[in-house]
Design an enzyme around this catalytic site. Structure first.
Site, mmCIF file in Angstrom:
data_model
loop_
_atom_site.group_PDB
_atom_site.id
_atom_site.type_symbol
_atom_site.label_atom_id
_atom_site.label_comp_id
_atom_site.label_asym_id
_atom_site.label_seq_id
_atom_site.Cartn_x
_atom_site.Cartn_y
_atom_site.Cartn_z
ATOM 1 N N GLU A 128 7.596 1.843 15.514
ATOM 2 C CA GLU A 128 8.423 2.409 14.515
ATOM 3 C C GLU A 128 8.736 3.818 14.743
ATOM 4 O O GLU A 128 7.878 4.558 15.391
ATOM 5 C CB GLU A 128 7.736 2.007 13.123
ATOM 6 C CG GLU A 128 8.011 0.775 12.715
ATOM 7 C CD GLU A 128 7.824 0.592 11.228
ATOM 8 O OE1 GLU A 128 6.890 0.537 10.710
ATOM 9 O OE2 GLU A 128 8.773 0.078 10.719
ATOM 10 N N GLU B 172 4.253 -4.235 12.423
ATOM 11 C CA GLU B 172 3.153 -3.249 12.282
ATOM 12 C C GLU B 172 2.236 -4.121 11.450
ATOM 13 O O GLU B 172 2.468 -4.231 10.283
ATOM 14 C CB GLU B 172 3.927 -2.053 11.504
ATOM 15 C CG GLU B 172 4.786 -1.345 12.244
ATOM 16 C CD GLU B 172 4.331 -0.721 13.565
ATOM 17 O OE1 GLU B 172 2.955 -0.406 13.636
ATOM 18 O OE2 GLU B 172 5.107 -0.450 14.484
ATOM 19 N N CYS C 182 -3.276 1.397 6.671
ATOM 20 C CA CYS C 182 -3.367 0.453 7.863
ATOM 21 C C CYS C 182 -4.265 1.657 8.966
ATOM 22 O O CYS C 182 -5.021 1.131 9.582
ATOM 23 C CB CYS C 182 -2.130 0.037 8.372
ATOM 24 S SG CYS C 182 -0.756 1.523 8.611
ATOM 25 N N ASN D 41 0.832 -1.389 -0.072
ATOM 26 C CA ASN D 41 -0.037 -0.045 0.133
ATOM 27 C C ASN D 41 0.743 1.342 0.088
ATOM 28 O O ASN D 41 0.499 2.192 -0.549
ATOM 29 C CB ASN D 41 -0.930 -0.022 0.946
ATOM 30 C CG ASN D 41 -0.232 -0.186 2.427
ATOM 31 O OD1 ASN D 41 0.641 -0.515 2.668
ATOM 32 N ND2 ASN D 41 -1.026 0.341 3.525
ATOM 33 N N GLY E 123 2.738 -5.556 7.696
ATOM 34 C CA GLY E 123 1.624 -6.292 6.732
ATOM 35 C C GLY E 123 0.270 -6.724 7.596
ATOM 36 O O GLY E 123 0.211 -6.207 8.665
ATOM 37 N N SER E 124 -0.278 -7.718 7.088
ATOM 38 C CA SER E 124 -1.436 -8.131 7.688
ATOM 39 C C SER E 124 -1.205 -8.896 8.910
ATOM 40 O O SER E 124 -0.171 -9.301 9.273
ATOM 41 C CB SER E 124 -2.046 -9.206 6.797
ATOM 42 O OG SER E 124 -1.443 -10.306 6.637
ATOM 43 N N THR E 125 -1.816 -8.840 10.131
ATOM 44 C CA THR E 125 -1.887 -9.695 11.129
ATOM 45 C C THR E 125 -1.714 -11.263 10.986
ATOM 46 O O THR E 125 -0.928 -11.757 11.733
ATOM 47 C CB THR E 125 -3.334 -9.199 11.682
ATOM 48 O OG1 THR E 125 -3.277 -7.934 12.612
ATOM 49 C CG2 THR E 125 -3.181 -9.953 13.612
ATOM 50 N N THR F 170 -0.431 -12.529 8.589
ATOM 51 C CA THR F 170 1.120 -12.827 8.054
ATOM 52 C C THR F 170 2.150 -12.511 9.258
ATOM 53 O O THR F 170 3.146 -13.267 9.454
ATOM 54 C CB THR F 170 1.512 -12.083 6.887
ATOM 55 O OG1 THR F 170 0.558 -12.460 6.034
ATOM 56 C CG2 THR F 170 2.812 -12.499 6.275
ATOM 57 N N GLY F 171 1.733 -11.702 10.193
ATOM 58 C CA GLY F 171 2.615 -11.221 11.265
ATOM 59 C C GLY F 171 2.807 -12.369 12.178
ATOM 60 O O GLY F 171 3.799 -12.577 12.762
HETATM 61 P P1 NAD Z 1 0.916 -9.378 3.704
HETATM 62 O O1 NAD Z 1 0.957 -9.751 4.884
HETATM 63 O O2 NAD Z 1 0.036 -9.951 2.850
HETATM 64 O O3 NAD Z 1 2.272 -8.970 3.098
HETATM 65 C C1 NAD Z 1 3.018 -8.360 3.573
HETATM 66 C C2 NAD Z 1 4.654 -8.520 3.107
HETATM 67 O O4 NAD Z 1 4.872 -9.836 4.008
HETATM 68 C C3 NAD Z 1 4.789 -8.795 1.678
HETATM 69 O O5 NAD Z 1 6.010 -8.266 1.237
HETATM 70 C C4 NAD Z 1 4.804 -10.468 1.640
HETATM 71 O O6 NAD Z 1 5.407 -10.763 0.410
HETATM 72 C C5 NAD Z 1 5.425 -10.725 2.618
HETATM 73 N N1 NAD Z 1 5.050 -11.964 3.480
HETATM 74 C C6 NAD Z 1 4.003 -12.756 2.935
HETATM 75 N N2 NAD Z 1 3.969 -14.072 3.854
HETATM 76 C C7 NAD Z 1 5.038 -13.885 4.772
HETATM 77 C C8 NAD Z 1 5.725 -14.739 5.646
HETATM 78 N N3 NAD Z 1 5.157 -15.901 5.978
HETATM 79 N N4 NAD Z 1 6.698 -14.368 6.068
HETATM 80 C C9 NAD Z 1 7.418 -13.161 5.759
HETATM 81 N N5 NAD Z 1 6.704 -12.379 4.749
HETATM 82 C C10 NAD Z 1 5.893 -12.728 4.142
HETATM 83 O O7 NAD Z 1 0.356 -7.782 3.828
HETATM 84 P P2 NAD Z 1 -0.391 -6.926 2.461
HETATM 85 O O8 NAD Z 1 -1.587 -7.610 1.814
HETATM 86 O O9 NAD Z 1 0.935 -6.657 1.659
HETATM 87 O O10 NAD Z 1 -0.505 -5.525 3.549
HETATM 88 C C11 NAD Z 1 -2.044 -5.183 3.784
HETATM 89 C C12 NAD Z 1 -1.930 -5.502 5.142
HETATM 90 O O11 NAD Z 1 -0.818 -4.600 5.881
HETATM 91 C C13 NAD Z 1 -3.227 -4.679 5.867
HETATM 92 O O12 NAD Z 1 -3.663 -5.616 6.734
HETATM 93 C C14 NAD Z 1 -2.658 -3.464 6.408
HETATM 94 O O13 NAD Z 1 -3.448 -3.055 7.619
HETATM 95 C C15 NAD Z 1 -1.466 -4.025 6.885
HETATM 96 N N6 NAD Z 1 -0.496 -2.623 7.030
HETATM 97 C C16 NAD Z 1 -0.194 -2.347 8.192
HETATM 98 C C17 NAD Z 1 0.577 -1.185 8.462
HETATM 99 C C18 NAD Z 1 1.179 -0.657 9.852
HETATM 100 O O14 NAD Z 1 2.035 0.141 9.847
HETATM 101 N N7 NAD Z 1 0.531 -1.262 11.079
HETATM 102 C C19 NAD Z 1 0.934 -0.280 7.244
HETATM 103 C C20 NAD Z 1 0.379 -0.805 6.009
HETATM 104 C C21 NAD Z 1 -0.299 -2.023 5.967
#
Ligand code: NAD
Length: 474
Positions: free
Chosen positions: A455, A247, A281, A151, A225-227, A229-230
């Site tokens: 962060e 995050e 986010c 994003n 990224g997403s919760t 995946t986190g």
């Molecule tokens: P995502 O979790 O699908 O992917 C994020 C990144 O992680 C990508 O680079 C992806 O290739 C990588 N990834 C995927 N699986 C992995 C694993 N098992 N181990 C390590 N890395 C892996 O998220 P997205 O769809 O790209 O982003 C959208 C989400 O991110 C939303 O939920 C949004 O709220 C969140 N987000 C949070 C913040 C914040 O600062 N809190 C900021 C922006 C987006």
């Protein structure tokens, strides 16, 4: 000076070298649905090389003076600024966002490098009661994996690179497979400035992230990224007890009190919700509006939704672009269809959603029940519920009734009243009569399932360090 060439081939940067890979990854223009470029599809071997290069470079990078590192971070900021225009165009093409927002994102990345270059690394000495003197140092951790979403691919990556490098770590950075190109170009640009191996940038399909979070040569993961995946990152990071900063997702509430200026706040929150096509986010994702001003507030929001249909990011005057990728587009579409089949009332409509571009108009839902998916889940797209309230304590309870706790906002003519409400919200950031105020000096940290760690700011910088205590016997 000749502007950098933003056309391909796009390469990984490993140990200061441009690396092409046998396999490639198509990058889709979200405004057309067509692949317009190919990015490297790095495999486990490339990752091993990048980690080994970062490990070698760490020995030198951590040992040079902080003045030298700061000068290189300033040079990096300057180089990004010099190329801001071609980088912004590339970012719009791959991400879909309006060109002005892409320009802002590139400038934000440069600003973070410059701000951390100027940021003092805290050093503290303490005299213990028995007279012993302790020096508390913050030493770099080692090799950091920086993993970013699609994003804000460049800004959110810079939020990791700048403090990680400032603290003396070396980095292997991985952008999202949906938006790798601008980050790859920045990797190439900075390889002309930073010593070889200090910053490695690799891209690849879905296999690459898990390989990184499980890699024994990586000491810390900074992930946005997403919760879901986190949680996976945290599980695989346990192997060698990697430090993690996560995050994650948010479902931010905004509470608009009865004394607020309905039309003015509606305009602020319209952009707070629909900026970047809602893929933020910290977007306002649930707006609780007092009954006394709900209708006026909703009417202004609808007016703005109609005035700002989504267009290509490079169209003149663009304010809202397409949804970034097809998976997300289908997810938002499914949520809209679910809302329709549940009989929810639409104040503004999503428009034609057939494609080929991922266009969805700002869609506003009128007062759905609290347990509707559009309220409970993070749509991460241009879909927003407005919710009525008449009892403020009840609105606070409803706002807090979420597994997320990223950010929130409160709006009132009386700032003290807004502050009192804000103190009761379960979120890492609470904006009072404003929204989306993020700076390099303010800590950003999610509560609950919105993340772990911090962060930005000194607190965010210290996440890239281990504490070392030197105790001297007098
Ligand atoms: P995502 O979790 O699908 O992917 C994020 C990144 O992680 C990508 O680079 C992806 O290739 C990588 N990834 C995927 N699986 C992995 C694993 N098992 N181990 C390590 N890395 C892996 O998220 P997205 O769809 O790209 O982003 C959208 C989400 O991110 C939303 O939920 C949004 O709220 C969140 N987000 C949070 C913040 C914040 O600062 N809190 C900021 C922006 C987006």
């Amino acid at each position: 000076m000749i502007e950098m060439d933003i056309s391909g081939p796009y390469c990984a940067t490993i140990d200061g070298q441009r690396v092409e890979t046998p396999q490639s990854l198509p990058v889709i223009d979200p405004a057309t649905g067509e692949a317009f470029a190919q990015a490297p599809d790095c495999d486990a071997g490339h990752l091993d090389e990048a980690v080994a290069a970062a490990r070698r470079a760490f020995r030198h990078w951590k040992a040079i003076s902080s003045e030298e590192r700061d000068a290189l971070l300033h040079a990096a900021a300057a180089r990004i600024r010099e190329e801001s225009e071609p980088l912004a165009h590339l970012l719009t093409r791959e991400q879909g966002k309006p060109l002005d927002e892409a320009r802002h994102e590139i400038e934000t990345a440069a600003r973070w490098f410059a701000a951390y270059a100027d940021h003092a690394m805290p050093v503290e000495t303490r005299r213990e009661p028995d007279g012993r003197l302790a020096e508390i140092r913050h030493v770099p951790i080692g090799v950091v994996a920086a993993i970013a979403p699609w994003n804000f691919p460049v800004q959110l990556m810079a939020w990791k690179l700048a403090p990680a490098l400032k603290a003396g770590n070396t980095v292997v950075a991985k952008p999202s497979p949906h938006t790798p190109l601008t980050t790859l170009k920045i990797g190439e640009l900075l390889s002309g400035i930073l010593p070889a191996g200090v910053l490695n940038v690799i891209s690849g399909r879905d296999h690459l992230g898990p390989l990184m979070s499980g890699h024994p040569g990586i000491d810390k993961i900074s992930f946005t990224g997403s919760t879901a995946t986190g949680k996976a990152v945290m599980r695989s990071a346990a192997g060698n007890l990697k430090r993690v900063t996560l995050e994650l997702g948010g479902n931010d509430p905004a509470i608009v009190l009865a004394d607020a200026d309905a039309e003015a706040v509606a305009e602020r929150l319209f952009w707070g919700a629909f900026r970047n096509a809602g893929q933020v986010c910290i977007a306002a994702k649930r707006i609780y509006v007092h009954d006394a001003i709900y209708d006026r507030f909703a009417a202004r929001m609808v007016e703005l939704a109609r005035a700002h249909p989504p267009v290509r990011g490079d169209a003149p005057g663009a304010r809202i672009g397409p949804v970034q990728n097809r998976v997300q587009f289908d997810r938002v579409k499914a949520m809209i269809e679910e809302a329709r089949s549940s009989g929810l009332r639409f104040l503004s409509e999503p428009g034609e959603m057939a494609g080929p571009g991922n266009f969805i108009a700002p869609t506003i839902i009128d007062n759905p029940p609290d347990d509707a998916p559009v309220v409970r889940e993070e749509p991460f797209g241009p879909l927003l519920p407005l919710l009525r309230f008449s009892d403020l304590d009840d609105a606070i309870r409803r706002a807090n009734d979420s597994e997320f706790g990223l950010a929130s906002s409160v709006w009132s003519a009386d700032i003290e009243r807004a502050t009192a409400v804000g103190r009761q919200l379960e979120a890492g950031t609470v904006w009072l009569n404003t929204i989306h105020c993020m700076t390099p000096t303010l800590p950003f940290a999610g509560h609950k399932q919105s993340g772990i760690g911090i962060e930005n700011s000194t607190e965010g910088l210290l996440e890239y360090t281990n504490v070392q205590v030197l105790v001297r016997q007098p």
